[in-house]
Design a protein around this motif. Structure first.
Motif, PDB file in Angstrom:
ATOM      1  N   LYS A 138      15.737  13.802  19.598  1.00  9.56           N
ATOM      2  CA  LYS A 138      14.695  12.819  19.888  1.00  9.56           C
ATOM      3  C   LYS A 138      15.157  11.450  19.384  1.00  9.56           C
ATOM      4  CE  LYS A 138      12.096  13.850  15.645  1.00  9.56           C
ATOM      5  NZ  LYS A 138      10.782  14.272  15.092  1.00  9.56           N
ATOM      6  N   ILE A 139      14.335  10.444  19.551  1.00 11.51           N
ATOM      7  CA  ILE A 139      14.687   9.070  19.194  1.00 11.51           C
ATOM      8  C   ILE A 139      14.912   8.940  17.689  1.00 11.51           C
ATOM      9  CG2 ILE A 139      13.803   6.701  19.071  1.00 11.51           C
ATOM     10  CD1 ILE A 139      12.382   7.219  21.715  1.00 11.51           C
ATOM     11  N   VAL A 140      15.975   8.223  17.317  1.00 13.49           N
ATOM     12  CA  VAL A 140      16.289   7.923  15.916  1.00 13.49           C
ATOM     13  C   VAL A 140      15.824   6.493  15.624  1.00 13.49           C
ATOM     14  CG1 VAL A 140      18.143   7.655  14.224  1.00 13.49           C
ATOM     15  CG2 VAL A 140      18.274   9.480  15.952  1.00 13.49           C
ATOM     16  N   LYS A 141      15.240   6.299  14.454  1.00 13.09           N
ATOM     17  CA  LYS A 141      14.705   4.981  14.077  1.00 13.09           C
ATOM     18  C   LYS A 141      15.439   4.448  12.846  1.00 13.09           C
ATOM     19  CE  LYS A 141      10.810   5.031  11.899  1.00 13.09           C
ATOM     20  NZ  LYS A 141       9.366   5.255  11.652  1.00 13.09           N
ATOM     21  N   ILE A 142      15.863   3.173  12.914  1.00 16.46           N
ATOM     22  CA  ILE A 142      16.438   2.491  11.749  1.00 16.46           C
ATOM     23  C   ILE A 142      15.430   1.448  11.278  1.00 16.46           C
ATOM     24  CG2 ILE A 142      18.290   1.037  10.873  1.00 16.46           C
ATOM     25  CD1 ILE A 142      20.136   2.234  12.956  1.00 16.46           C
ATOM     26  N   VAL A 143      14.973   1.590  10.056  1.00 18.20           N
ATOM     27  CA  VAL A 143      14.023   0.641   9.477  1.00 18.20           C
ATOM     28  C   VAL A 143      14.806  -0.510   8.841  1.00 18.20           C
ATOM     29  CG1 VAL A 143      12.251   0.274   7.712  1.00 18.20           C
ATOM     30  CG2 VAL A 143      12.255   2.385   9.069  1.00 18.20           C
ATOM     31  N   VAL A 144      14.452  -1.733   9.220  1.00 13.72           N
ATOM     32  CA  VAL A 144      15.052  -2.944   8.651  1.00 13.72           C
ATOM     33  C   VAL A 144      13.991  -3.595   7.767  1.00 13.72           C
ATOM     34  CG1 VAL A 144      16.038  -5.211   9.147  1.00 13.72           C
ATOM     35  CG2 VAL A 144      16.541  -3.270  10.651  1.00 13.72           C
ATOM     36  N   PRO A 145      14.237  -3.712   6.458  1.00 12.91           N
ATOM     37  CA  PRO A 145      13.201  -4.248   5.562  1.00 12.91           C
ATOM     38  C   PRO A 145      13.127  -5.774   5.562  1.00 12.91           C
ATOM     39  CG  PRO A 145      15.089  -3.570   4.283  1.00 12.91           C
ATOM     40  CD  PRO A 145      15.405  -3.227   5.710  1.00 12.91           C
ATOM     41  N   PHE A 146      13.471  -6.384   6.679  1.00 11.52           N
ATOM     42  CA  PHE A 146      13.410  -7.833   6.863  1.00 11.52           C
ATOM     43  C   PHE A 146      12.802  -8.135   8.226  1.00 11.52           C
ATOM     44  CE2 PHE A 146      17.061  -7.143   4.070  1.00 11.52           C
ATOM     45  CZ  PHE A 146      16.824  -8.055   3.048  1.00 11.52           C
ATOM     46  N   VAL A 185      18.389   4.910  19.874  1.00  5.13           N
ATOM     47  CA  VAL A 185      18.207   4.512  18.474  1.00  5.13           C
ATOM     48  C   VAL A 185      17.463   3.185  18.493  1.00  5.13           C
ATOM     49  CG1 VAL A 185      19.321   3.981  16.283  1.00  5.13           C
ATOM     50  CG2 VAL A 185      20.349   5.666  17.816  1.00  5.13           C
ATOM     51  N   ILE A 186      16.317   3.134  17.852  1.00  2.00           N
ATOM     52  CA  ILE A 186      15.479   1.936  17.882  1.00  2.00           C
ATOM     53  C   ILE A 186      15.404   1.294  16.494  1.00  2.00           C
ATOM     54  CG2 ILE A 186      14.101   2.817  19.797  1.00  2.00           C
ATOM     55  CD1 ILE A 186      11.856   3.395  17.727  1.00  2.00           C
ATOM     56  N   ILE A 187      14.968   0.044  16.474  1.00  2.00           N
ATOM     57  CA  ILE A 187      14.819  -0.705  15.224  1.00  2.00           C
ATOM     58  C   ILE A 187      13.340  -0.930  14.939  1.00  2.00           C
ATOM     59  CG2 ILE A 187      15.273  -2.896  14.055  1.00  2.00           C
ATOM     60  CD1 ILE A 187      17.745  -1.144  14.495  1.00  2.00           C
ATOM     61  N   GLU A 188      12.953  -0.732  13.694  1.00  2.00           N
ATOM     62  CA  GLU A 188      11.586  -1.054  13.259  1.00  2.00           C
ATOM     63  C   GLU A 188      11.692  -2.025  12.085  1.00  2.00           C
ATOM     64  OE1 GLU A 188       7.541   0.980  11.381  1.00  2.00           O
ATOM     65  OE2 GLU A 188       9.062   2.257  12.310  1.00  2.00           O
ATOM     66  N   ASN A 189      11.223  -3.259  12.290  1.00  7.83           N
ATOM     67  CA  ASN A 189      11.238  -4.268  11.237  1.00  7.83           C
ATOM     68  C   ASN A 189      10.005  -4.125  10.352  1.00  7.83           C
ATOM     69  OD1 ASN A 189      12.585  -5.744  13.840  1.00  7.83           O
ATOM     70  ND2 ASN A 189      13.608  -6.337  11.947  1.00  7.83           N
ATOM     71  N   LYS A 190      10.233  -3.911   9.061  1.00 11.61           N
ATOM     72  CA  LYS A 190       9.121  -3.793   8.101  1.00 11.61           C
ATOM     73  C   LYS A 190       9.433  -4.668   6.885  1.00 11.61           C
ATOM     74  CE  LYS A 190       6.694  -0.050   7.591  1.00 11.61           C
ATOM     75  NZ  LYS A 190       5.546  -0.319   8.495  1.00 11.61           N
ATOM     76  N   PRO A 191       9.252  -5.997   7.039  1.00  8.10           N
ATOM     77  CA  PRO A 191       9.562  -6.903   5.928  1.00  8.10           C
ATOM     78  C   PRO A 191       8.456  -6.905   4.873  1.00  8.10           C
ATOM     79  CG  PRO A 191       8.679  -8.140   7.771  1.00  8.10           C
ATOM     80  CD  PRO A 191       8.781  -6.716   8.237  1.00  8.10           C
ATOM     81  N   ASP A 207      14.852  14.443   7.997  1.00  5.57           N
ATOM     82  CA  ASP A 207      15.385  15.117   9.184  1.00  5.57           C
ATOM     83  C   ASP A 207      16.385  14.268   9.965  1.00  5.57           C
ATOM     84  OD1 ASP A 207      13.660  13.211  10.174  1.00  5.57           O
ATOM     85  OD2 ASP A 207      12.219  14.629  11.023  1.00  5.57           O
ATOM     86  N   GLY A 208      16.673  13.069   9.445  1.00  2.11           N
ATOM     87  CA  GLY A 208      17.654  12.220  10.113  1.00  2.11           C
ATOM     88  C   GLY A 208      17.102  11.325  11.194  1.00  2.11           C
ATOM     89  N   TYR A 209      15.771  11.297  11.361  1.00  2.00           N
ATOM     90  CA  TYR A 209      15.188  10.480  12.430  1.00  2.00           C
ATOM     91  C   TYR A 209      14.585   9.169  11.915  1.00  2.00           C
ATOM     92  CZ  TYR A 209      16.045  14.469  15.371  1.00  2.00           C
ATOM     93  OH  TYR A 209      16.670  15.483  16.060  1.00  2.00           O
ATOM     94  N   SER A 210      14.548   8.992  10.590  1.00  2.00           N
ATOM     95  CA  SER A 210      14.129   7.725   9.992  1.00  2.00           C
ATOM     96  C   SER A 210      15.203   7.312   8.997  1.00  2.00           C
ATOM     97  CB  SER A 210      12.777   7.862   9.274  1.00  2.00           C
ATOM     98  OG  SER A 210      11.734   8.037  10.201  1.00  2.00           O
ATOM     99  N   LEU A 211      15.858   6.187   9.264  1.00  2.00           N
ATOM    100  CA  LEU A 211      16.976   5.724   8.451  1.00  2.00           C
ATOM    101  C   LEU A 211      16.684   4.325   7.920  1.00  2.00           C
ATOM    102  CD1 LEU A 211      19.773   6.788  10.967  1.00  2.00           C
ATOM    103  CD2 LEU A 211      18.892   8.128   9.034  1.00  2.00           C
ATOM    104  N   LEU A 212      17.398   3.935   6.883  1.00  2.00           N
ATOM    105  CA  LEU A 212      17.205   2.619   6.264  1.00  2.00           C
ATOM    106  C   LEU A 212      18.482   1.799   6.345  1.00  2.00           C
ATOM    107  CD1 LEU A 212      15.556   0.625   4.399  1.00  2.00           C
ATOM    108  CD2 LEU A 212      16.679   1.799   2.475  1.00  2.00           C
TER     109      LEU A 212
END
Length: 357
Positions: free
Chosen positions: A64-72, A97-103, A120-125
């Motif tokens: 399924k879709i993988v998400k990379i969280v960007v803390p900016f 693979v999508i980006i989620e910005n959470k500043p 589970d490898g689907y939420s990364l930082l």
């Protein structure tokens, strides 16, 4: 062992036990007991086999879709690195693979999001310099930077660039040291906020050059550079991404790079160490983390994807334009690197009495 048998076999067993004529009651009870035992074993074996047959096989990662969280916020240097990473590794992983910005809160909000996600490898930082310095800047964090994360890869290292207004009489690092010593506390340097790479690079310069400048915090690189262009501040130890185009256009004057070695992107610029502060080095970095307890095969799969990604044309372009040093390390190397960074900045933060306001 094959536990299956048919009703005819059961009957045959009864006949074998009954052969020889009339059966007494003890023989009958023994025969019935044996048959019951065989029936129980057969039922148990069938249940186990059926259960195994009904258990779904574990899907291969990722499914399924993988998400990379960007803390900016979107648009900054970390966001650019993260989006390039996402674009490149999704080819290797075979999933989006999508980006989620959470500043917010000095990267703490976005970092905590991943710390509490399923392993589970689907939420990364996409972690940065802040991951190594926040434990020294804050008395308490809502996560443990070591225990709550599993390292995936050190993607790249970068450095800052020392810049002044072109109208300034400061033309070199030697000039900056001379001016700062002649006017203690009067020269000021802009930062992106307390504890950022721009701030600590300036504080390290103060400590190693034995000068005293005043740090002026801003809410991001853009307003700080705006004031540098306007003459409200004297110098910045800013990111390459925020200053390179302005240097190329002659709107800012670059004095040196903060890396330990000269940059291929700016070969004409000396390092701060070369220019008058021996041993000086300050760099930023970008590393990928997963939540702690993420399965080792998942970490290995992601690490393999990163190793290929950093060799791509997109990353080579960033390397040239942004002054990045591509790495693509093993997970253990990211852990060792961050531990060293945490230790060196902890001492500076303590000695300079730096506190988050």
């Amino acid at each position: 062992m094959d536990w299956s048998f048919s009703m005819s076999e059961e009957k045959g067993m009864e006949l074998q036990m009954a052969s020889g004529g009339i059966i007494n009651h003890d023989d009958a009870r023994g025969r019935d007991s044996a048959v019951r035992r065989w029936r129980s074993l057969a039922v148990l074996a069938c249940a186990v086999v059926a259960g195994l047959g009904l258990t779904p096989a574990r899907a291969e990662y990722p499914d399924k879709i993988v998400k990379i969280v960007v803390p900016f916020a979107a648009g900054g240097g970390t966001d650019i690195i993260a989006r390039t990473t996402a674009q490149e590794i999704q080819t290797e992983l075979g999933k989006s693979v999508i980006i989620e910005n959470k500043p917010g809160a000095g990267t703490i909000i976005g970092t905590q999001t991943v710390a509490t996600s399923e392993p589970d490898g689907y939420s990364l930082l996409m972690a940065t310099f802040a991951h190594a310095v926040n434990p020294s800047l804050y008395n308490k964090l809502p996560f443990d930077p070591h225990k709550d994360f599993a390292a995936v890869s050190l993607i790249a290292r970068s450095f800052n660039i020392v810049v002044v207004n072109p109208a300034s009489k400061i033309n070199s690092i030697a000039d900056l040291i001379t001016e700062a010593r002649a006017n203690p506390g009067k020269l000021n340097f802009g930062t992106f906020g307390t504890g950022t790479s721009a701030h600590l690079a300036g504080e390290l310069f103060d400590a190693m050059a034995k000068v005293k400048m005043t740090a002026v915090p801003y809410k991001g690189a853009a307003p700080a550079i705006s004031d540098l262009l306007g003459g409200q501040i004297d110098v910045m130890f800013t990111t390459v991404a925020s200053a390179a185009s302005l240097v190329a256009a002659g709107q800012l004057r670059a004095l040196a790079v903060t890396s330990a070695e000269r940059s291929a992107a700016f070969p004409q610029l000396p390092t701060v160490a070369e220019a008058g502060v021996p041993g000086y080095a300050a760099e930023s970095w970008y590393g990928l983390y997963a939540p702690a307890k993420t399965p080792a095969p998942v970490i290995a799969r992601l690490n393999q994807a990163i190793a290929k990604a950093v060799q791509s044309g997109a990353f080579k372009k960033l390397e040239a334009n942004e002054g990045l040093i591509m790495v693509g390390s093993a997970p253990a190397e990211l852990d060792r690197y961050v531990a060293r960074e945490e230790e060196r900045w902890r001492k500076l933060i303590k000695d300079a009495n730096i506190e988050v306001q």
